[in-house]
Write an enzyme that holds these catalytic residues in place. Structure first.
Site, PDB file in Angstrom:
ATOM      1  CB  CYS A 116     -41.792 -32.249  21.342  1.00  0.00           C
ATOM      2  SG  CYS A 116     -40.753 -32.507  22.762  1.00  0.00           S
ATOM      3  CG  LEU A 117     -36.836 -28.966  17.747  1.00  0.00           C
ATOM      4  CD1 LEU A 117     -36.080 -30.395  17.415  1.00  0.00           C
ATOM      5  CD2 LEU A 117     -37.053 -28.161  16.687  1.00  0.00           C
TER       6      LEU A 117
END
Length: 174
Positions: A116-117
């Site tokens: 998750c970025l």
């Protein structure tokens, strides 16, 4: 990498000498993605910290590479973490796909390797998502929660979180 860069230079030199007949593999048009990657990979390598190494399984495919991160401080010190990056043909209009190949206990990475970025999303609420002005070098910043259990664990009990990270490093990241 030199292989693709050499090919790009050779193709540029052949532009004026091409005939309208069919083209061979050595004179086939190079994609915009590959032209961008020649420059960006050189920039990425020049800016990698000493704790990171990039590896291209096939030097003719700059769009598929692995990054090894070996932190020398913090919770993940002593671990060796592999990330796989695939840059799609539509790059730089869409972000690269990145997956963690090493099982890790981390708030921003699931145990199956999804990351998750915000930067890896085409559209993000916080405005920090992918844009055509971004480059591979921008991927070196990880600040986005995904593994809620790990994030809550870190907030609840930092000492136990560290123990679990150490356990994962011993089991999966050596």
């Amino acid at each position: 990498m030199l292989t693709l860069a050499s090919k790009l230079k050779r193709d540029d030199g052949l532009k004026g000498s091409r005939t309208s007949a069919s083209t061979s593999d050595s004179t086939r048009r190079v994609s915009v993605r590959d032209k961008l990657l020649v420059k960006e990979v050189a920039e990425l390598e020049a800016n990698l910290p000493c704790t990171c190494k990039v590896h291209f399984p096939d030097p003719n495919k700059l769009h598929c590479f692995q990054l090894t991160v070996s932190p020398d401080e913090g919770y993940y010190q002593g671990g060796k973490f592999q990330f796989e990056t695939e840059v799609p043909e539509a790059y730089n209009m869409v972000p690269p796909r990145v997956k963690c190949l090493t099982k890790i206990w981390h708030p921003n990475i699931t145990e199956t390797g999804e990351i998750c970025l915000s930067l890896l999303r085409e559209h993000s609420i916080d405005g920090t998502g992918w844009a055509p002005t971004r480059t591979l070098k921008d991927l070196l910043n990880f600040d986005d929660p995904l593994n809620i259990e790990a994030a809550e664990h870190h907030l609840r009990d930092k000492e136990d979180f560290r123990d679990k990270v150490d356990e994962y490093i011993k089991r999966y990241a050596r």
